[in-house]
Scaffold this motif. Sequence first.
Motif, PDB file in Angstrom:
ATOM      1  N   THR A  16       0.839  -1.211   0.000  1.00 13.55           N
ATOM      2  CA  THR A  16       0.000   0.000   0.000  1.00 13.55           C
ATOM      3  C   THR A  16       0.870   1.255   0.000  1.00 13.55           C
ATOM      4  O   THR A  16       0.672   2.174  -0.799  1.00 13.55           O
ATOM      5  CB  THR A  16      -0.874   0.018   1.284  1.00 13.55           C
ATOM      6  OG1 THR A  16      -1.577  -1.217   1.337  1.00 13.55           O
ATOM      7  CG2 THR A  16      -1.831   1.171   1.307  1.00 13.55           C
ATOM      8  N   GLN A  17       1.848   1.289   0.895  1.00 16.50           N
ATOM      9  CA  GLN A  17       2.702   2.482   1.004  1.00 16.50           C
ATOM     10  C   GLN A  17       3.578   2.650  -0.232  1.00 16.50           C
ATOM     11  O   GLN A  17       3.806   3.774  -0.687  1.00 16.50           O
ATOM     12  CB  GLN A  17       3.571   2.409   2.276  1.00 16.50           C
ATOM     13  CG  GLN A  17       2.778   2.466   3.564  1.00 16.50           C
ATOM     14  CD  GLN A  17       2.024   3.780   3.762  1.00 16.50           C
ATOM     15  OE1 GLN A  17       2.453   4.831   3.290  1.00 16.50           O
ATOM     16  NE2 GLN A  17       0.890   3.720   4.433  1.00 16.50           N
ATOM     17  N   SER A 112      11.747   0.806   7.664  1.00 16.85           N
ATOM     18  CA  SER A 112      11.123  -0.416   8.159  1.00 16.85           C
ATOM     19  C   SER A 112       9.782  -0.128   8.823  1.00 16.85           C
ATOM     20  O   SER A 112       9.706   0.633   9.795  1.00 16.85           O
ATOM     21  CB  SER A 112      12.075  -1.061   9.174  1.00 16.85           C
ATOM     22  OG  SER A 112      11.429  -2.128   9.811  1.00 16.85           O
ATOM     23  N   LEU A 113       8.723  -0.726   8.292  1.00 13.34           N
ATOM     24  CA  LEU A 113       7.388  -0.550   8.878  1.00 13.34           C
ATOM     25  C   LEU A 113       7.236  -1.504  10.053  1.00 13.34           C
ATOM     26  O   LEU A 113       7.261  -2.721   9.878  1.00 13.34           O
ATOM     27  CB  LEU A 113       6.311  -0.828   7.829  1.00 13.34           C
ATOM     28  CG  LEU A 113       6.224   0.170   6.679  1.00 13.34           C
ATOM     29  CD1 LEU A 113       5.202  -0.297   5.645  1.00 13.34           C
ATOM     30  CD2 LEU A 113       5.857   1.560   7.190  1.00 13.34           C
ATOM     31  N   GLU A 114       7.107  -0.947  11.232  1.00 13.12           N
ATOM     32  CA  GLU A 114       7.043  -1.769  12.448  1.00 13.12           C
ATOM     33  C   GLU A 114       5.593  -1.906  12.911  1.00 13.12           C
ATOM     34  O   GLU A 114       4.930  -0.908  13.191  1.00 13.12           O
ATOM     35  CB  GLU A 114       7.860  -1.118  13.559  1.00 13.12           C
ATOM     36  CG  GLU A 114       9.180  -0.536  13.058  1.00 13.12           C
ATOM     37  CD  GLU A 114      10.391  -1.319  13.530  1.00 13.12           C
ATOM     38  OE1 GLU A 114      10.586  -1.369  14.734  1.00 13.12           O
ATOM     39  OE2 GLU A 114      11.127  -1.848  12.664  1.00 13.12           O
ATOM     40  N   VAL A 115       5.147  -3.149  12.956  1.00 14.77           N
ATOM     41  CA  VAL A 115       3.753  -3.445  13.325  1.00 14.77           C
ATOM     42  C   VAL A 115       3.768  -4.660  14.271  1.00 14.77           C
ATOM     43  O   VAL A 115       4.479  -5.635  14.000  1.00 14.77           O
ATOM     44  CB  VAL A 115       2.924  -3.781  12.048  1.00 14.77           C
ATOM     45  CG1 VAL A 115       1.501  -4.178  12.399  1.00 14.77           C
ATOM     46  CG2 VAL A 115       2.917  -2.597  11.076  1.00 14.77           C
ATOM     47  N   PRO A 116       2.989  -4.610  15.386  1.00 14.61           N
ATOM     48  CA  PRO A 116       2.981  -5.765  16.296  1.00 14.61           C
ATOM     49  C   PRO A 116       2.503  -7.045  15.601  1.00 14.61           C
ATOM     50  O   PRO A 116       1.641  -6.977  14.717  1.00 14.61           O
ATOM     51  CB  PRO A 116       1.970  -5.366  17.385  1.00 14.61           C
ATOM     52  CG  PRO A 116       1.757  -3.914  17.230  1.00 14.61           C
ATOM     53  CD  PRO A 116       2.119  -3.527  15.842  1.00 14.61           C
ATOM     54  N   VAL A 174      -3.446   4.891   6.882  1.00 16.30           N
ATOM     55  CA  VAL A 174      -2.526   4.808   5.739  1.00 16.30           C
ATOM     56  C   VAL A 174      -1.825   6.154   5.543  1.00 16.30           C
ATOM     57  O   VAL A 174      -0.617   6.219   5.323  1.00 16.30           O
ATOM     58  CB  VAL A 174      -3.317   4.397   4.466  1.00 16.30           C
ATOM     59  CG1 VAL A 174      -2.479   4.580   3.216  1.00 16.30           C
ATOM     60  CG2 VAL A 174      -3.796   2.954   4.581  1.00 16.30           C
ATOM     61  N   ASP A 175      -2.595   7.246   5.676  1.00 15.74           N
ATOM     62  CA  ASP A 175      -2.011   8.580   5.473  1.00 15.74           C
ATOM     63  C   ASP A 175      -1.004   8.938   6.565  1.00 15.74           C
ATOM     64  O   ASP A 175       0.007   9.587   6.292  1.00 15.74           O
ATOM     65  CB  ASP A 175      -3.118   9.644   5.418  1.00 15.74           C
ATOM     66  CG  ASP A 175      -3.884   9.553   4.112  1.00 15.74           C
ATOM     67  OD1 ASP A 175      -3.337   8.996   3.135  1.00 15.74           O
ATOM     68  OD2 ASP A 175      -5.036  10.021   4.061  1.00 15.74           O
ATOM     69  N   GLU A 176      -1.307   8.516   7.790  1.00 15.72           N
ATOM     70  CA  GLU A 176      -0.361   8.798   8.880  1.00 15.72           C
ATOM     71  C   GLU A 176       0.971   8.092   8.625  1.00 15.72           C
ATOM     72  O   GLU A 176       2.044   8.677   8.768  1.00 15.72           O
ATOM     73  CB  GLU A 176      -0.924   8.306  10.221  1.00 15.72           C
ATOM     74  CG  GLU A 176      -1.857   9.290  10.894  1.00 15.72           C
ATOM     75  CD  GLU A 176      -2.705   8.663  11.998  1.00 15.72           C
ATOM     76  OE1 GLU A 176      -3.380   9.412  12.687  1.00 15.72           O
ATOM     77  OE2 GLU A 176      -2.690   7.411  12.157  1.00 15.72           O
ATOM     78  N   VAL A 177       0.885   6.810   8.247  1.00 12.82           N
ATOM     79  CA  VAL A 177       2.113   6.049   7.991  1.00 12.82           C
ATOM     80  C   VAL A 177       2.867   6.680   6.818  1.00 12.82           C
ATOM     81  O   VAL A 177       4.091   6.854   6.868  1.00 12.82           O
ATOM     82  CB  VAL A 177       1.787   4.556   7.709  1.00 12.82           C
ATOM     83  CG1 VAL A 177       3.053   3.778   7.377  1.00 12.82           C
ATOM     84  CG2 VAL A 177       1.067   3.928   8.900  1.00 12.82           C
TER      85      VAL A 177
END
Length: 189
Positions: A16-17, A112-116, A174-177
Amino acid sequence: MFSIVLFGAPGAGKGTQSKMLVEKYDLTYISTGEMLRKEIAAQSPIGLQAKDIINKGELVTDEMIVRLIEKTVRETKQQGILFDGFPRNVVQAYILEGFMHRINGNLLGCLSLEVPKETLVQRMLNRAKIEGRADDKEDVIMNRFKEYENKTLPVADFYKGENMYYPVCGTGSVDEVFSRLTKIIDSKL
Ligand code: AMP
């Protein structure tokens, strides 16, 4: 010429990003997963070789990845390349270094997209219902996480060691990321 590595576990939101970043910065987009899925659909020799490996949730060979992307890297006319899903292990990080050297390019950084993990698993299971990807079944998803933890996470340490690693919180809208990512990229351009 520069390149950006968008890094993160399966389900972190790289696809997406990426699409938004490619548009904003006019980049060549290289998603090795997407390219492999196209090869499979076309039943090309690479596709036939890759299909069973992908459907098990394992990584395809580095040699296949080089064959898959080297022409696009060499022939890119854009100011930069965004890599999504590559490098997937430390050998591929060195391969990227070699590519950049050859085209006189430099790596801007590994974002790096960090997600739990619980969020990642939930996202992946939801995506499985919507997109119907052959490798989005529960047991395959778990195998992909295992591959990620064993082979791909060391890539993060590799870039940390080179002061090229930029962790970005991958939760929120999505916009925040996207704005977290562009802030870093803008500061490096
Ligand atoms: P992705 O769409 O990035 O999640 O990739 C889907 C699948 O393609 C992965 O689970 C791997 O089997 C394969 N794949 C994609 N990129 C690579 C890579 N750089 N190296 C090895 N295998 C890859």
